[in-house]
Motif scaffolding. Structure first.
Motif, PDB file in Angstrom:
ATOM      1  N   UNK A 103       0.820  -1.203   0.000  1.00  0.00           N
ATOM      2  CA  UNK A 103       0.000   0.000   0.000  1.00  0.00           C
ATOM      3  C   UNK A 103       0.855   1.255   0.000  1.00  0.00           C
ATOM      4  N   UNK A 104       0.320   2.288  -0.636  1.00  0.00           N
ATOM      5  CA  UNK A 104       0.976   3.599  -0.621  1.00  0.00           C
ATOM      6  C   UNK A 104       0.555   4.404   0.606  1.00  0.00           C
ATOM      7  N   UNK A 105      -0.403   3.844   1.363  1.00  0.00           N
ATOM      8  CA  UNK A 105      -0.904   4.527   2.566  1.00  0.00           C
ATOM      9  C   UNK A 105      -0.726   3.618   3.783  1.00  0.00           C
ATOM     10  N   UNK A 106       0.511   3.401   4.217  1.00  0.00           N
ATOM     11  CA  UNK A 106       0.732   2.535   5.387  1.00  0.00           C
ATOM     12  C   UNK A 106       0.176   3.160   6.667  1.00  0.00           C
ATOM     13  N   UNK A 107       0.068   2.348   7.708  1.00  0.00           N
ATOM     14  CA  UNK A 107      -0.485   2.813   8.979  1.00  0.00           C
ATOM     15  C   UNK A 107       0.584   3.509   9.809  1.00  0.00           C
ATOM     16  N   UNK A 108       1.019   4.645   9.332  1.00  0.00           N
ATOM     17  CA  UNK A 108       1.936   5.490  10.077  1.00  0.00           C
ATOM     18  C   UNK A 108       1.572   6.940   9.790  1.00  0.00           C
ATOM     19  N   UNK A 109       2.318   7.847  10.369  1.00  0.00           N
ATOM     20  CA  UNK A 109       1.978   9.266  10.218  1.00  0.00           C
ATOM     21  C   UNK A 109       2.049   9.712   8.763  1.00  0.00           C
ATOM     22  N   UNK A 110       3.109   9.273   8.035  1.00  0.00           N
ATOM     23  CA  UNK A 110       3.241   9.670   6.635  1.00  0.00           C
ATOM     24  C   UNK A 110       2.125   9.068   5.785  1.00  0.00           C
ATOM     25  N   UNK A 111       1.797   7.782   6.029  1.00  0.00           N
ATOM     26  CA  UNK A 111       0.745   7.135   5.266  1.00  0.00           C
ATOM     27  C   UNK A 111      -0.620   7.734   5.542  1.00  0.00           C
ATOM     28  N   UNK A 112      -0.890   8.047   6.802  1.00  0.00           N
ATOM     29  CA  UNK A 112      -2.174   8.660   7.149  1.00  0.00           C
ATOM     30  C   UNK A 112      -2.307  10.046   6.515  1.00  0.00           C
ATOM     31  N   UNK A 113      -1.211  10.778   6.485  1.00  0.00           N
ATOM     32  CA  UNK A 113      -1.243  12.108   5.872  1.00  0.00           C
ATOM     33  C   UNK A 113      -1.514  12.013   4.377  1.00  0.00           C
ATOM     34  N   UNK A 133      -4.857  15.665  -5.592  1.00  0.00           N
ATOM     35  CA  UNK A 133      -4.779  14.564  -4.620  1.00  0.00           C
ATOM     36  C   UNK A 133      -4.654  13.188  -5.266  1.00  0.00           C
ATOM     37  N   UNK A 134      -5.301  12.987  -6.409  1.00  0.00           N
ATOM     38  CA  UNK A 134      -5.205  11.696  -7.087  1.00  0.00           C
ATOM     39  C   UNK A 134      -3.855  11.552  -7.777  1.00  0.00           C
ATOM     40  N   UNK A 135      -3.444  12.594  -8.479  1.00  0.00           N
ATOM     41  CA  UNK A 135      -2.172  12.539  -9.209  1.00  0.00           C
ATOM     42  C   UNK A 135      -1.011  12.342  -8.235  1.00  0.00           C
ATOM     43  N   UNK A 136      -1.070  13.001  -7.096  1.00  0.00           N
ATOM     44  CA  UNK A 136       0.018  12.896  -6.117  1.00  0.00           C
ATOM     45  C   UNK A 136       0.062  11.539  -5.439  1.00  0.00           C
ATOM     46  N   UNK A 137      -0.993  10.731  -5.588  1.00  0.00           N
ATOM     47  CA  UNK A 137      -1.059   9.433  -4.921  1.00  0.00           C
ATOM     48  C   UNK A 137      -0.648   8.287  -5.837  1.00  0.00           C
ATOM     49  N   UNK A 138      -0.076   8.592  -6.979  1.00  0.00           N
ATOM     50  CA  UNK A 138       0.481   7.542  -7.837  1.00  0.00           C
ATOM     51  C   UNK A 138       1.856   7.181  -7.291  1.00  0.00           C
ATOM     52  N   UNK A 139       2.069   5.955  -6.828  1.00  0.00           N
ATOM     53  CA  UNK A 139       3.338   5.593  -6.182  1.00  0.00           C
ATOM     54  C   UNK A 139       4.487   5.524  -7.173  1.00  0.00           C
ATOM     55  N   UNK A 140       5.702   5.716  -6.712  1.00  0.00           N
ATOM     56  CA  UNK A 140       6.860   5.692  -7.624  1.00  0.00           C
ATOM     57  C   UNK A 140       7.095   4.333  -8.246  1.00  0.00           C
TER      58      UNK A 140
END
Length: 318
Positions: free
Chosen positions: A67-77, A200-207
């Motif tokens: 996941x690109x949104x892990x359960x940590x501060x960076x992922x939650x943000x 928000x969508x474009x920025x959520x494309x993982x590297x």
């Protein structure tokens, strides 16, 4: 490590296991790359979109190893920003504050000049070569206009505090899909305009979703390496140095500087040694090639003239 691609333990291995590729995101990116490659083999124009889109959608699910949104501060943000879907950013920082201290302006101008010029030169020549519009002298049509547009974009981009607005090698994906006219740039500009509202969508494309596409673009552009004179050390070494320095330094400019520098040094030494009677290496080989080409040319001319003579005789007999 923050991107979840790999965890470095030293300069030679990609994770703490000592060279074992255990990162889920790495394998997901490889899967996307292979899907893109297979679709390209079948001449599917949307191959890049399919590969990037599939990996991106898989990476949006939370609670997985990829996941690109892990359960940590960076992922939650990231996830909170992603949930907004549509957002118009404020324009209070569009015009950057200017300063009257001009002591370092000269260094900055020179730095931007060679970075922008070399990056643009490498990118445009690579793309033009992939399109098949490079002539025998290494030029391509309307190159002056292309460089002028790049320069003007950089000038206006600097007014808004942007890094050099230049052409990017990612355009190779569009070229491979068949883009060859300015209409492609117009359509891309329109989609860039839409991306302002869907940031928000474009920025959520993982590297790891786009990394495979860049590898494929690089492999497609490597087709021009067959033009390198690999039997000549100065050509072969400078080309190889350029090829390796670019990915290692993440800079086209550094790669070109290293390649051109090594070529100039080697050819300069060869020229100096020629003044003291030491012949340039491979000079005789090039002369031999020219000599061998001339007999072939003469033979072809003789064959053509003899054929014309036979045709004339046949006509007279008829």
């Amino acid at each position: 490590e923050d991107l979840g691609i790999c965890v470095f333990s030293d300069a030679y291995t990609c994770d703490v296991e000592g060279g074992f590729m255990t990162s889920g995101t790495t394998w997901l990116g490889i899967m996307g790359m292979m899907i893109t490659a297979i679709l390209l083999a079948y001449k599917v124009n949307s191959a890049f979109l399919a590969g990037i889109g599939l990996v991106t959608i898989i990476s949006w699910f939370r609670g997985t190893e990829v996941t690109y949104f892990p359960d940590d501060s960076a992922g939650n943000e990231r996830f909170e920003y992603f949930k907004q879907i549509v957002k118009i950013e404020s324009l209070d920082k569009v015009m950057v504050p200017y300063t009257s201290e001009l002591a370092d302006v000269g260094i900055a101008l020179f730095t931007f000049l060679y970075v922008d010029f070399l990056d643009t030169s490498g990118t445009l020549l690579g793309l033009a070569n992939a399109m098949g519009v490079i002539d025998e002298e290494g030029n391509f049509p309307r190159s002056r206009q292309a460089f002028a547009v790049d320069a003007i974009s950089t000038m206006f981009g600097s007014l808004f505090g942007l890094s050099p607005v230049t052409s990017y090698i990612e355009s190779g994906a569009g070229v491979e899909a068949g883009a060859k006219t300015g209409l492609t740039a117009v359509i891309c500009a329109f989609y860039f305009f839409l991306s302002i509202f869907f940031a928000p969508i474009i920025a959520s494309i993982p590297p790891w979703a786009t990394g495979g596409a860049l590898i494929i673009v690089g492999s497609l552009m490597a087709r021009s390496l067959d033009r390198v004179k690999w039997e000549n050390p100065s050509h072969a070494i400078s080309a190889f140095v350029t090829l390796m320095i670019m990915p290692l330094t993440y800079s086209i400019a550094y790669g070109l500087i290293a390649g051109i520098g090594s070529y100039v040094i080697m050819e300069g030494v060869f020229t100096l040694l020629s003044f003291v009677g030491i012949a340039k290496p491979f000079a005789s080989t090039e002369e031999d090639e020219e000599i061998t080409e001339q007999p072939h040319k003469s033979m072809s001319e003789e064959e053509t003239s003899s054929k014309d003579k036979e045709d004339t005789e046949d006509g007279m007999e008829a």
